[in-house]
Design a protein around this motif. Structure first.
Motif, PDB file in Angstrom:
ATOM      1  N   THR A 260       0.832  -1.206   0.000  1.00  0.00           N
ATOM      2  CA  THR A 260       0.000   0.000   0.000  1.00  0.00           C
ATOM      3  C   THR A 260       0.867   1.257   0.000  1.00  0.00           C
ATOM      4  OG1 THR A 260      -1.752  -1.148   1.223  1.00  0.00           O
ATOM      5  CG2 THR A 260      -1.801   1.256   1.238  1.00  0.00           C
ATOM      6  N   LEU A 261       1.858   1.271   0.865  1.00  0.00           N
ATOM      7  CA  LEU A 261       2.733   2.431   0.978  1.00  0.00           C
ATOM      8  C   LEU A 261       3.453   2.718  -0.337  1.00  0.00           C
ATOM      9  CD1 LEU A 261       3.904   4.584   2.877  1.00  0.00           C
ATOM     10  CD2 LEU A 261       5.671   2.930   3.528  1.00  0.00           C
ATOM     11  N   ALA A 262       3.959   1.669  -0.969  1.00  0.00           N
ATOM     12  CA  ALA A 262       4.663   1.852  -2.241  1.00  0.00           C
ATOM     13  C   ALA A 262       3.723   2.430  -3.300  1.00  0.00           C
ATOM     14  CB  ALA A 262       5.235   0.515  -2.712  1.00  0.00           C
ATOM     15  N   TYR A 263       2.485   1.949  -3.303  1.00  0.00           N
ATOM     16  CA  TYR A 263       1.520   2.418  -4.304  1.00  0.00           C
ATOM     17  C   TYR A 263       1.169   3.890  -4.104  1.00  0.00           C
ATOM     18  CZ  TYR A 263      -2.670   2.813  -7.148  1.00  0.00           C
ATOM     19  OH  TYR A 263      -3.590   3.231  -8.076  1.00  0.00           O
ATOM     20  N   PHE A 270      -4.439  14.722  -9.126  1.00  0.00           N
ATOM     21  CA  PHE A 270      -4.472  16.164  -8.846  1.00  0.00           C
ATOM     22  C   PHE A 270      -3.062  16.739  -8.743  1.00  0.00           C
ATOM     23  CE2 PHE A 270      -8.180  14.132  -6.837  1.00  0.00           C
ATOM     24  CZ  PHE A 270      -9.187  14.706  -7.607  1.00  0.00           C
ATOM     25  N   GLY A 271      -2.142  16.149  -9.512  1.00  0.00           N
ATOM     26  CA  GLY A 271      -0.810  16.696  -9.632  1.00  0.00           C
ATOM     27  C   GLY A 271       0.161  16.363  -8.520  1.00  0.00           C
ATOM     28  N   GLN A 272      -0.164  15.385  -7.665  1.00  0.00           N
ATOM     29  CA  GLN A 272       0.755  15.023  -6.592  1.00  0.00           C
ATOM     30  C   GLN A 272       0.498  13.591  -6.141  1.00  0.00           C
ATOM     31  OE1 GLN A 272      -1.464  18.150  -4.146  1.00  0.00           O
ATOM     32  NE2 GLN A 272      -0.564  16.867  -2.542  1.00  0.00           N
ATOM     33  N   PRO A 273       1.489  12.945  -5.491  1.00  0.00           N
ATOM     34  CA  PRO A 273       1.282  11.576  -5.007  1.00  0.00           C
ATOM     35  C   PRO A 273       0.112  11.532  -4.033  1.00  0.00           C
ATOM     36  CG  PRO A 273       3.601  12.172  -4.905  1.00  0.00           C
ATOM     37  CD  PRO A 273       2.865  13.436  -5.205  1.00  0.00           C
ATOM     38  N   ILE A 274      -0.730  10.536  -4.161  1.00  0.00           N
ATOM     39  CA  ILE A 274      -1.923  10.492  -3.309  1.00  0.00           C
ATOM     40  C   ILE A 274      -1.560  10.295  -1.840  1.00  0.00           C
ATOM     41  CG2 ILE A 274      -3.412   9.692  -5.184  1.00  0.00           C
ATOM     42  CD1 ILE A 274      -3.263   6.881  -4.009  1.00  0.00           C
ATOM     43  N   GLY A 275      -0.385   9.736  -1.556  1.00  0.00           N
ATOM     44  CA  GLY A 275       0.042   9.576  -0.176  1.00  0.00           C
ATOM     45  C   GLY A 275       0.308  10.897   0.532  1.00  0.00           C
ATOM     46  N   SER A 276       0.436  11.979  -0.232  1.00  0.00           N
ATOM     47  CA  SER A 276       0.678  13.282   0.382  1.00  0.00           C
ATOM     48  C   SER A 276      -0.603  13.910   0.923  1.00  0.00           C
ATOM     49  CB  SER A 276       1.326  14.227  -0.631  1.00  0.00           C
ATOM     50  OG  SER A 276       0.436  14.498  -1.710  1.00  0.00           O
ATOM     51  N   HIS A 282      -2.669   9.940   7.227  1.00  0.00           N
ATOM     52  CA  HIS A 282      -3.069   9.628   8.596  1.00  0.00           C
ATOM     53  C   HIS A 282      -3.500   8.164   8.727  1.00  0.00           C
ATOM     54  CE1 HIS A 282      -3.762  13.979  10.222  1.00  0.00           C
ATOM     55  NE2 HIS A 282      -2.562  13.794   9.698  1.00  0.00           N
ATOM     56  N   ARG A 283      -4.101   7.623   7.680  1.00  0.00           N
ATOM     57  CA  ARG A 283      -4.419   6.189   7.708  1.00  0.00           C
ATOM     58  C   ARG A 283      -3.140   5.364   7.827  1.00  0.00           C
ATOM     59  NH1 ARG A 283      -8.811   4.757   2.957  1.00  0.00           N
ATOM     60  NH2 ARG A 283     -10.481   6.174   3.585  1.00  0.00           N
ATOM     61  N   ILE A 284      -2.148   5.722   7.057  1.00  0.00           N
ATOM     62  CA  ILE A 284      -0.871   5.003   7.110  1.00  0.00           C
ATOM     63  C   ILE A 284      -0.260   5.102   8.496  1.00  0.00           C
ATOM     64  CG2 ILE A 284       1.535   5.111   6.311  1.00  0.00           C
ATOM     65  CD1 ILE A 284      -0.244   3.605   4.394  1.00  0.00           C
ATOM     66  N   ALA A 285      -0.318   6.271   9.102  1.00  0.00           N
ATOM     67  CA  ALA A 285       0.234   6.450  10.446  1.00  0.00           C
ATOM     68  C   ALA A 285      -0.458   5.535  11.443  1.00  0.00           C
ATOM     69  CB  ALA A 285       0.095   7.908  10.875  1.00  0.00           C
ATOM     70  N   ASP A 286      -1.777   5.449  11.359  1.00  0.00           N
ATOM     71  CA  ASP A 286      -2.529   4.576  12.271  1.00  0.00           C
ATOM     72  C   ASP A 286      -2.189   3.109  12.045  1.00  0.00           C
ATOM     73  OD1 ASP A 286      -3.800   6.702  13.475  1.00  0.00           O
ATOM     74  OD2 ASP A 286      -5.632   6.539  12.265  1.00  0.00           O
ATOM     75  N   LEU A 287      -2.135   2.703  10.779  1.00  0.00           N
ATOM     76  CA  LEU A 287      -1.851   1.302  10.467  1.00  0.00           C
ATOM     77  C   LEU A 287      -0.441   0.913  10.885  1.00  0.00           C
ATOM     78  CD1 LEU A 287      -3.492   1.002   6.926  1.00  0.00           C
ATOM     79  CD2 LEU A 287      -4.462   0.316   9.140  1.00  0.00           C
ATOM     80  N   ALA A 288       0.515   1.813  10.692  1.00  0.00           N
ATOM     81  CA  ALA A 288       1.893   1.533  11.102  1.00  0.00           C
ATOM     82  C   ALA A 288       1.986   1.349  12.607  1.00  0.00           C
ATOM     83  CB  ALA A 288       2.812   2.673  10.647  1.00  0.00           C
ATOM     84  N   THR A 289       1.239   2.150  13.351  1.00  0.00           N
ATOM     85  CA  THR A 289       1.237   2.038  14.810  1.00  0.00           C
ATOM     86  C   THR A 289       0.639   0.705  15.252  1.00  0.00           C
ATOM     87  OG1 THR A 289       1.014   4.440  14.998  1.00  0.00           O
ATOM     88  CG2 THR A 289       0.464   3.130  16.948  1.00  0.00           C
ATOM     89  N   GLU A 290      -0.464   0.315  14.622  1.00  0.00           N
ATOM     90  CA  GLU A 290      -1.098  -0.967  14.947  1.00  0.00           C
ATOM     91  C   GLU A 290      -0.176  -2.129  14.615  1.00  0.00           C
ATOM     92  OE1 GLU A 290      -4.372  -1.542  16.371  1.00  0.00           O
ATOM     93  OE2 GLU A 290      -3.771   0.484  16.916  1.00  0.00           O
ATOM     94  N   LEU A 291       0.519  -2.037  13.505  1.00  0.00           N
ATOM     95  CA  LEU A 291       1.425  -3.095  13.080  1.00  0.00           C
ATOM     96  C   LEU A 291       2.587  -3.243  14.062  1.00  0.00           C
ATOM     97  CD1 LEU A 291       1.801  -5.165  10.862  1.00  0.00           C
ATOM     98  CD2 LEU A 291       2.898  -3.409   9.466  1.00  0.00           C
ATOM     99  N   GLU A 292       3.079  -2.129  14.559  1.00  0.00           N
ATOM    100  CA  GLU A 292       4.150  -2.177  15.559  1.00  0.00           C
ATOM    101  C   GLU A 292       3.664  -2.873  16.831  1.00  0.00           C
ATOM    102  OE1 GLU A 292       8.141  -1.338  16.744  1.00  0.00           O
ATOM    103  OE2 GLU A 292       7.151  -1.118  14.810  1.00  0.00           O
TER     104      GLU A 292
END
Length: 380
Positions: A260-263, A270-276, A282-292
């Motif tokens: 997911t992160l790589a994608y 809209f002219g920029q990476p969607i992860g920005s 914030h979803r990634i931040a939450d998931l990374a915390t849960e994974l840890e």
């Protein structure tokens, strides 16, 4: 992810990573090994791992293993799951091997465990059409005969029975007392007359089976452990079973997160990476915390098992299974959502991650059953 392991264990992890990357690191190679994705297990790959001594990493040396512990087993399970190695037979086989290791006769341990270390796939059969979460309700019956036992009845959802070398069967041998009494384990070699195996088609492909036993004859020495005491034996193996499932799903969760992160880093809208965009970041931040949290929990429980293998850890093992499988499912579903239509397409792996993680909250004791067990340890 944070794991407190020795330098030797880290070297083991790196060796597994390198092997998986070389042997099945591309989607094309995995499809080649699995008949276009129609199978979950590659015997070719599995035998190579056996030759490296990895399948028996937690089996005693005198029985053909490497003499490691539960932490070592979890490392192997996590890394092979992360690498999507098509060895679907290993998890259930490792669970089943643990039963023979604890309760088998010397002859059974010598035979079954050595063959497991050499690449043999084992299956365990508990569930029935009318007995899923309530294992004590099973009715498949084994009756004494002059020479041993005769088995009649049906089992279902038996993983890998269609290519296993043997099946560990739990059958009812006495109906006179409490439903949790009168259960016995039996060693059933593949190809035994009276056993009919029929595969069940599922979202994940052909992984599970219906088993039909019709006057199947077993010798007296087919009993694994004590007659009428299989329930107690099953309870004694829950640490191992739930940790194995948790470690496997930890690897899958990590892979789904990384995919997911790589994608979202390379996909632009809209002219920029969607992860920005904050909604995804914030979803990634939450998931990374849960994974840890999941990583810390799995290896904490594994270390407790290694410090005292005879100790039962119903609360901790159930917490690990519950937390990791539910988190893995959340990560995969969130990953599919963030990838949009590409997450649903079979040319990407996310849809496979979804299938694998959704079912993980069902097999090996549903999330609801894990919550019940945890609650009971608090006197509720």
């Amino acid at each position: 992810m944070t794991r407190t392991i020795t330098a030797e264990q880290q070297a083991f992890v790196e060796a597994v990573k390198d092997f998986v990357r070389r042997e099945c690191g591309t989607r094309e190679r995995r499809l080649e090994l699995t008949g276009g994705g129609t199978r979950t297990h590659s015997d070719e790959l599995y035998r190579k791992m056996a030759g490296l001594g990895w399948l028996g990493v937690a089996i005693p040396e005198e029985l053909g293993g490497a003499g490691g512990g539960m932490v070592d087993a979890c490392l192997f399970l996590e890394e092979t799951a992360y690498g999507m190695a098509p060895i679907g037979g290993h998890g259930p086989a490792r669970i089943t091997a643990g039963v023979y290791q604890r309760f088998g006769t010397p002859a059974q341990r010598e035979s079954v465990l050595k063959r497991f270390c050499e690449g043999s796939v084992l299956a365990i059969s508990m569930s029935e059409p009318g007995a899923g979460s309530d294992v004590g309700a099973l009715t498949c019956r084994a009756e004494r005969t002059a020479d041993g036992w005769r088995v009649n009845g049906q089992k279902t959802w038996c993983s890998n029975a269609h290519f296993a070398d043997s099946i560990l069967l739990i059958a009812r041998t006495d109906s006179s007392g409490d439903k949790h009494q009168g259960l016995t384990m039996f060693h059933v070699p593949a190809g035994t007359a009276g056993l009919d195996i029929r595969q069940i088609d599922t979202m994940g492909g052909r992984e599970v089976n219906d088993l039909f036993f019709t006057d199947l004859e077993l010798p007296a020495d087919a009993v694994v452990g004590e007659v009428d005491h299989a329930w107690r034996q099953l309870m004694g193996g829950l640490n191992t079973e739930r940790l194995i499932l948790a470690a496997m799903m930890l690897g899958t969760a990590r892979r789904a997160f990384d995919d997911t992160l790589a994608y979202i880093k390379q996909r632009e809208q809209f002219g920029q990476p969607i992860g920005s965009f904050q909604a995804l970041a914030h979803r990634i931040a939450d998931l990374a915390t849960e994974l840890e949290c999941c990583t810390l929990l799995v290896y904490s429980v594994a270390a407790q098992v290694d410090s005292d293998p005879a100790r039962l850890l119903p609360r901790q093992a159930s917490m690990a299974k519950l937390k990791v499988t539910e988190t893995a499912k959340r990560i995969a579903l969130e990953g599919m959502q963030m990838m949009g239509g590409y997450g649903y397409a079979t040319e990407y792996e996310m849809e496979r991650h979804v299938r694998a993680t959704v079912v993980s909250t069902i097999y090996g004791g549903t999330s609801e059953i894990q919550r019940e067990i945890i609650a009971k340890t608090y006197g509720l």
